[in-house]
Design a protein around this motif. Structure first.
Motif, short mmCIF file in Angstrom:
data_model
loop_
_atom_site.label_atom_id
_atom_site.label_comp_id
_atom_site.label_asym_id
_atom_site.label_seq_id
_atom_site.Cartn_x
_atom_site.Cartn_y
_atom_site.Cartn_z
N UNK A 176 0.93 -1.23 -0.12
CA UNK A 176 0.02 -0.51 0.02
C UNK A 176 1.03 1.00 0.04
N UNK A 177 0.22 1.94 -1.04
CA UNK A 177 1.11 3.77 -0.90
C UNK A 177 1.23 4.14 0.31
N UNK A 178 2.47 4.79 1.11
CA UNK A 178 2.09 5.28 2.85
C UNK A 178 2.75 4.27 3.27
N UNK A 179 3.45 3.56 2.82
CA UNK A 179 3.71 2.10 3.88
C UNK A 179 5.03 2.07 3.27
N UNK A 180 6.64 1.82 4.16
CA UNK A 180 7.87 1.31 3.28
C UNK A 180 7.78 -0.41 3.89
N UNK A 181 8.35 -0.81 3.36
CA UNK A 181 9.11 -1.93 3.50
C UNK A 181 10.42 -1.73 4.91
N UNK A 182 10.11 -2.49 5.94
CA UNK A 182 11.12 -1.87 7.23
C UNK A 182 10.55 -1.20 8.50
N UNK A 183 9.29 -0.26 7.86
CA UNK A 183 8.28 0.64 8.45
C UNK A 183 8.31 -0.30 10.03
N UNK A 184 8.66 0.89 11.10
CA UNK A 184 8.40 -0.18 12.20
C UNK A 184 6.48 0.44 12.53
N UNK A 185 5.42 -0.41 12.28
CA UNK A 185 4.43 -0.56 12.38
C UNK A 185 2.82 -0.84 14.22
N UNK A 186 2.54 -0.32 14.42
CA UNK A 186 1.33 -0.82 15.24
C UNK A 186 0.36 -1.25 14.77
N UNK A 187 -0.27 -2.71 15.06
CA UNK A 187 -1.42 -3.19 15.00
C UNK A 187 -2.64 -2.70 15.23
N UNK A 188 -3.26 -2.02 14.86
CA UNK A 188 -4.82 -1.19 15.49
C UNK A 188 -6.10 -3.05 14.87
N UNK A 189 -6.03 -2.81 13.76
CA UNK A 189 -7.20 -4.19 14.32
C UNK A 189 -6.82 -5.27 13.24
N UNK A 190 -7.32 -6.28 13.40
CA UNK A 190 -7.18 -7.13 11.99
C UNK A 190 -8.27 -7.45 11.47
N UNK A 191 -8.78 -7.23 10.00
CA UNK A 191 -10.09 -6.89 9.78
C UNK A 191 -10.37 -8.18 8.59
N UNK A 192 -10.21 -8.76 7.71
CA UNK A 192 -10.69 -9.97 6.78
C UNK A 192 -8.85 -10.72 6.83
N UNK A 193 -9.29 -12.18 6.29
CA UNK A 193 -8.59 -12.70 6.16
C UNK A 193 -8.24 -12.25 4.05
N UNK A 194 -6.92 -13.35 3.37
CA UNK A 194 -6.33 -12.05 2.35
C UNK A 194 -5.88 -13.51 1.71
N UNK A 195 -5.66 -14.40 0.81
CA UNK A 195 -5.23 -15.02 0.29
C UNK A 195 -5.40 -14.64 -1.11
N UNK A 196 -3.20 -14.98 -1.62
CA UNK A 196 -2.76 -15.03 -2.85
C UNK A 196 -1.67 -15.94 -3.10
N UNK A 197 -1.65 -16.55 -4.55
CA UNK A 197 -0.71 -17.69 -4.62
C UNK A 197 -0.90 -18.37 -3.81
N UNK A 198 -2.13 -18.74 -3.43
CA UNK A 198 -2.37 -20.11 -2.53
C UNK A 198 -1.53 -19.97 -1.36
N UNK A 199 -1.55 -18.45 -0.64
CA UNK A 199 -0.72 -18.78 0.75
C UNK A 199 -2.18 -17.76 1.47
N UNK A 200 -2.37 -17.74 2.49
CA UNK A 200 -3.02 -16.88 3.29
C UNK A 200 -2.50 -16.06 4.71
N UNK A 201 -2.99 -15.11 4.56
CA UNK A 201 -2.51 -13.42 5.20
C UNK A 201 -3.84 -13.73 5.60
N UNK A 202 -3.43 -11.70 6.94
CA UNK A 202 -4.30 -11.37 7.19
C UNK A 202 -4.34 -10.05 6.77
N UNK A 203 -5.90 -9.64 6.85
CA UNK A 203 -5.32 -7.74 6.48
C UNK A 203 -6.15 -7.16 7.53
#
Length: 142
Positions: A107-134
């Motif tokens: 996503x625009x606005x974030x860079x690899x290596x940024x330190x981020x705080x997770x505010x909420x988990x909203x959804x599941x996400x799948x790509x290339x047969x792998x599962x992630x969280x949004x």
């Protein structure tokens, strides 16, 4: 909270924008330090307050307004093992070969290596047969 200047049409609470860097006329402007000097290229900002101060500007149809901005929360796909609300992580973008999903994988606005705080988990996400969280995350400033 950061003070900056934006074009009059953008000077409304809630408006988000991505700062891509200064234009040529900005480099010699007397207001550059407060206008573009307070922003980081590639970051997303959200206007939270508009002040009643305006200045002339050759780029923004003649006028810019003084505004207060923040970096808003941004949704990004993350590895499920680090998806813990309230935790702080070093952001590592997930691999995904689907260009239509880039808004969540890089996503625009974030860079690899940024330190981020997770505010909420909203959804599941799948790509290339792998599962992630949004996750909605907020960048932690140094």
């Amino acid at each position: 909270m950061t003070i900056t200047l934006v074009g009059e049409k953008l000077a409304k609470p809630g408006v988000e924008f991505i700062y891509y860097g200064p234009a040529d006329p900005c480099k010699s402007c007397r207001l550059a330090r407060v206008c573009v000097g307070n922003l980081e290229p590639g970051r997303r900002y959200k206007v939270v307050r508009v002040r009643n101060i305006e200045h002339s500007c050759p780029l923004h149809e003649g006028k810019v307004r003084v505004v207060e901005v923040i970096e808003p929360a941004i949704e990004v796909a993350i590895e499920p093992r680090v998806a813990i609300v309230g935790s702080k992580i070093k952001l590592s973008f997930v691999e995904c070969n689907d260009p239509e999903k880039q808004s969540l994988t890089r996503p625009e606005g974030l860079f690899e290596g940024d330190i981020v705080k997770i505010l909420e988990i909203s959804d599941d996400f799948e790509c290339d047969e792998k599962h992630y969280k949004v996750a909605r995350v907020m960048r932690e400033k140094e």
